[in-house]
Design an enzyme around this catalytic site. Structure first.
Site, PDB file in Angstrom:
ATOM      1  N   TYR A 116       0.850  -1.205   0.000  1.00 59.59           N
ATOM      2  CA  TYR A 116       0.000   0.000   0.000  1.00 59.59           C
ATOM      3  C   TYR A 116       0.875   1.241   0.000  1.00 59.59           C
ATOM      4  CZ  TYR A 116      -3.861  -3.088   1.574  1.00 59.59           C
ATOM      5  OH  TYR A 116      -4.802  -4.086   1.689  1.00 59.59           O
ATOM      6  N   PHE A 134     -13.192  -4.416   2.262  1.00 62.74           N
ATOM      7  CA  PHE A 134     -14.219  -3.745   1.441  1.00 62.74           C
ATOM      8  C   PHE A 134     -15.577  -3.793   2.150  1.00 62.74           C
ATOM      9  CE2 PHE A 134     -12.065  -4.461  -2.998  1.00 62.74           C
ATOM     10  CZ  PHE A 134     -11.278  -3.348  -2.805  1.00 62.74           C
ATOM     11  N   LEU A 143     -17.461  -1.593   3.089  1.00 59.07           N
ATOM     12  CA  LEU A 143     -18.439  -0.640   2.523  1.00 59.07           C
ATOM     13  C   LEU A 143     -18.511  -0.763   1.003  1.00 59.07           C
ATOM     14  CD1 LEU A 143     -17.490   2.516   4.624  1.00 59.07           C
ATOM     15  CD2 LEU A 143     -19.572   1.140   4.826  1.00 59.07           C
ATOM     16  N   ALA A 144     -17.969  -1.856   0.445  1.00 56.88           N
ATOM     17  CA  ALA A 144     -17.889  -2.001  -1.012  1.00 56.88           C
ATOM     18  C   ALA A 144     -17.311  -0.712  -1.611  1.00 56.88           C
ATOM     19  CB  ALA A 144     -19.250  -2.349  -1.613  1.00 56.88           C
ATOM     20  N   SER A 145     -16.128  -0.323  -1.065  1.00 61.26           N
ATOM     21  CA  SER A 145     -15.387   0.863  -1.540  1.00 61.26           C
ATOM     22  C   SER A 145     -16.176   2.171  -1.424  1.00 61.26           C
ATOM     23  CB  SER A 145     -14.917   0.675  -2.988  1.00 61.26           C
ATOM     24  OG  SER A 145     -14.153  -0.483  -3.107  1.00 61.26           O
ATOM     25  N   THR A 205     -22.407   3.295   1.370  1.00 62.26           N
ATOM     26  CA  THR A 205     -22.773   4.525   2.093  1.00 62.26           C
ATOM     27  C   THR A 205     -23.932   5.229   1.390  1.00 62.26           C
ATOM     28  OG1 THR A 205     -21.334   6.025   0.840  1.00 62.26           O
ATOM     29  CG2 THR A 205     -20.333   4.872   2.706  1.00 62.26           C
ATOM     30  N   GLY A 206     -24.219   4.787   0.159  1.00 65.83           N
ATOM     31  CA  GLY A 206     -25.322   5.384  -0.603  1.00 65.83           C
ATOM     32  C   GLY A 206     -24.920   6.610  -1.410  1.00 65.83           C
ATOM     33  N   LYS A 207     -23.595   6.886  -1.468  1.00 64.35           N
ATOM     34  CA  LYS A 207     -23.241   8.123  -2.188  1.00 64.35           C
ATOM     35  C   LYS A 207     -23.098   7.960  -3.698  1.00 64.35           C
ATOM     36  CE  LYS A 207     -18.285   8.209  -1.060  1.00 64.35           C
ATOM     37  NZ  LYS A 207     -17.357   8.925  -0.175  1.00 64.35           N
TER      38      LYS A 207
HETATM   39  N1  LIG Z   1      -6.582  -8.166   1.525  1.00 64.01           N
HETATM   40  C1  LIG Z   1      -6.835  -7.505   0.441  1.00 64.01           C
HETATM   41  O1  LIG Z   1      -6.553  -7.962  -0.675  1.00 64.01           O
HETATM   42  C2  LIG Z   1      -7.490  -6.158   0.555  1.00 64.01           C
HETATM   43  C3  LIG Z   1      -8.027  -5.539  -0.586  1.00 64.01           C
HETATM   44  C4  LIG Z   1      -8.628  -4.299  -0.419  1.00 64.01           C
HETATM   45  C5  LIG Z   1      -8.716  -3.707   0.843  1.00 64.01           C
HETATM   46  N2  LIG Z   1      -8.169  -4.329   1.935  1.00 64.01           N
HETATM   47  C6  LIG Z   1      -8.216  -3.725   3.291  1.00 64.01           C
HETATM   48  O2  LIG Z   1      -9.517  -3.266   3.584  1.00 64.01           O
HETATM   49  C7  LIG Z   1      -9.493  -1.892   3.889  1.00 64.01           C
HETATM   50  C8  LIG Z   1     -10.797  -1.238   3.531  1.00 64.01           C
HETATM   51  O3  LIG Z   1     -10.927  -1.181   2.147  1.00 64.01           O
HETATM   52  P1  LIG Z   1     -11.344   0.108   1.397  1.00 64.01           P
HETATM   53  O4  LIG Z   1     -10.951   1.318   2.146  1.00 64.01           O
HETATM   54  O5  LIG Z   1     -10.796  -0.028   0.029  1.00 64.01           O
HETATM   55  O6  LIG Z   1     -12.910  -0.064   1.292  1.00 64.01           O
HETATM   56  P2  LIG Z   1     -14.196   0.310   2.143  1.00 64.01           P
HETATM   57  O7  LIG Z   1     -13.930   0.294   3.585  1.00 64.01           O
HETATM   58  O8  LIG Z   1     -15.222  -0.550   1.562  1.00 64.01           O
HETATM   59  O9  LIG Z   1     -14.490   1.823   1.664  1.00 64.01           O
HETATM   60  C9  LIG Z   1     -13.997   2.878   2.401  1.00 64.01           C
HETATM   61  C10 LIG Z   1     -14.134   4.198   1.653  1.00 64.01           C
HETATM   62  O10 LIG Z   1     -15.507   4.615   1.612  1.00 64.01           O
HETATM   63  C11 LIG Z   1     -15.609   6.016   1.841  1.00 64.01           C
HETATM   64  N3  LIG Z   1     -16.346   6.210   3.110  1.00 64.01           N
HETATM   65  C12 LIG Z   1     -16.079   5.679   4.338  1.00 64.01           C
HETATM   66  N4  LIG Z   1     -16.988   6.052   5.255  1.00 64.01           N
HETATM   67  C13 LIG Z   1     -17.871   6.841   4.617  1.00 64.01           C
HETATM   68  C14 LIG Z   1     -19.037   7.511   5.030  1.00 64.01           C
HETATM   69  N5  LIG Z   1     -19.477   7.435   6.293  1.00 64.01           N
HETATM   70  N6  LIG Z   1     -19.710   8.245   4.107  1.00 64.01           N
HETATM   71  C15 LIG Z   1     -19.269   8.325   2.844  1.00 64.01           C
HETATM   72  N7  LIG Z   1     -18.176   7.702   2.382  1.00 64.01           N
HETATM   73  C16 LIG Z   1     -17.469   6.955   3.261  1.00 64.01           C
HETATM   74  C17 LIG Z   1     -14.166   6.544   1.935  1.00 64.01           C
HETATM   75  O11 LIG Z   1     -13.670   6.873   0.622  1.00 64.01           O
HETATM   76  P3  LIG Z   1     -13.848   8.309  -0.126  1.00 64.01           P
HETATM   77  O12 LIG Z   1     -13.932   9.356   0.927  1.00 64.01           O
HETATM   78  O13 LIG Z   1     -12.638   8.390  -0.985  1.00 64.01           O
HETATM   79  O14 LIG Z   1     -15.087   8.156  -0.894  1.00 64.01           O
HETATM   80  C18 LIG Z   1     -13.414   5.299   2.395  1.00 64.01           C
HETATM   81  O15 LIG Z   1     -12.050   5.353   2.093  1.00 64.01           O
HETATM   82  C19 LIG Z   1      -8.239  -1.387   3.207  1.00 64.01           C
HETATM   83  O16 LIG Z   1      -7.745  -0.188   3.745  1.00 64.01           O
HETATM   84  C20 LIG Z   1      -7.303  -2.525   3.452  1.00 64.01           C
HETATM   85  O17 LIG Z   1      -6.771  -2.441   4.760  1.00 64.01           O
HETATM   86  C21 LIG Z   1      -7.582  -5.546   1.794  1.00 64.01           C
END
Ligand SMILES: NC(=O)c1ccc[n+]([C@@H]2O[C@H](COP(=O)([O-])OP(=O)(O)OC[C@H]3O[C@@H](n4cnc5c(N)ncnc54)[C@H](OP(=O)(O)O)[C@@H]3O)[C@@H](O)[C@H]2O)c1
Length: 316
Positions: A53, A212, A214-216, A220-222
């Protein structure tokens, strides 16, 4: 704060992990520090990262996230208050990847240096490496545990078949076993985990820290139209969710957010926290208000009816 055990590892964590892939990608060091302070002050302790990362960002080389976490550990003095989970095996530079003894031994030293610590709590195989015998990988982890450089090991992105094989190899050879699994799992992506991995982990008491959550950001519905994808640097990655099933899930999240007087992100995380197999869902945030919403999810106990509604709307 409720604490949960990660498998048989002896590690205990609060039921939400901070995902560190945003450090050095969508947020800079100063914002990362603010969020890590708020996360730990609220009583949470599990921070997930990886050596790679965030090497997909133009100009980055990998290691940026661990470096920011290391700087924060030094500045905050909180090393013994947190559980640091990092990963090895992803491609740092052409050919520099995998789970061979040589690559793990070199990578662990580099991660320890960036993290400014002398031990990693949970060291995870980022991806399965079919080119390296499982014995070699697990023996290497066993050496690192004996040397005090890592405390426990986990797997990420393994198939059920390979995880079962790894557990067998550990048992037969008296080697350390994977005590956690990090699969992709959320309201949108369910079947792949629920079909075989989830029962295997429950049978073997393996902790689940799913990614994932929050499915990226979709949950969150945005993102509700193609125009919304411009809302974040990572917005384009949400295009695949804009379909009937995605909208059906959002409509139940909208309904429950209203019913519980909260937001959709909290409901999506609360659904994961409520699932018996899940130890701590991993999610990330880029702003303090987003983080507040995620950490409050631990305080939204969904009732059976709400869980059933979400299960039904998200069935694959
Ligand atoms: N093992 C693996 O292969 C693998 C792969 C992927 C991820 N991961 C791990 O999982 C973690 C989480 O993944 P992720 O960050 O990609 O996905 P996620 O948790 O599904 O999505 C998080 C993103 O959603 C947005 N968000 C969060 N809270 C919000 C809210 N209350 N309202 C509106 N938007 C909101 C933010 O992005 P914005 O503000 O940019 O919209 C935030 O960075 C990673 O950091 C990593 O540690 C592991």
């Amino acid at each position: 704060m409720e604490k949960r055990k990660i498998g048989n590892s002896g590690l205990t964590v609060a039921p939400l992990a901070f995902g560190g892939n945003v450090f050095g990608w969508t947020i800079d060091q100063a914002t990362s520090f603010t969020l890590l302070d708020a996360f730990t002050e609220a009583g949470f302790n599990l921070i997930d990262t990886a050596d790679v990362y965030s090497n997909w960002v133009p100009g980055n080389q990998g290691g940026e996230s661990e470096t920011i976490i290391g700087n924060w550990l030094k500045q905050s003095g909180k090393r013994d208050k947190v559980v640091i989970a990092t990963k090895v095996g992803g491609e740092m530079s052409p050919g520099k990847k995998g789970l061979s003894k040589a690559h793990i031994r070199q990578s662990v030293e580099e991660s320890l240096q960036r993290l400014q610590t002398d031990y990693i709590d949970l060291y995870q195989s980022h991806y399965d490496d079919p080119a390296t015998p499982l014995e070699e990988t697990l023996e290497t982890y066993g050496e690192l545990i004996k040397e005090g450089k890592i405390r426990a090991i986990g797997a990420s992105n393994y198939s059920a078949e390979r995880l079962a094989e790894a557990l067998q190899v550990s048992k037969q050879n008296n080697l350390p076993r994977y005590d956690s699994l990090q699969p992709e799992y959320n309201l949108y992506s369910r079947a792949n985990f629920e079909k075989e991995l989830e029962p295997l982990c429950r049978e073997n008491n393996i902790g689940i820290i799913n990614y994932f959550s929050l499915a990226s950001g979709f949950l969150t519905g945005k993102y509700r139209s193609e125009a919304d994808l411009a809302k974040s640097k990572r917005g384009q990655g949400n295009k695949k969710y804009l379909n009937d099933r995605g909208f059906r899930i959002l409509s139940v999240l909208d309904k429950l957010a209203k019913q519980y007087a909260t937001d959709q992100a909290r409901i999506a995380i609360a659904w994961l926290i409520a699932r018996p197999s899940i130890t701590a869902p991993i999610a990330s945030a880029t702003r303090p208000d987003q983080l507040q919403s995620l950490i409050q999810a631990a305080n939204v106990p969904l009732d059976r009816e709400a869980i059933d509604l979400l299960d039904k709307a998200s069935a694959e």
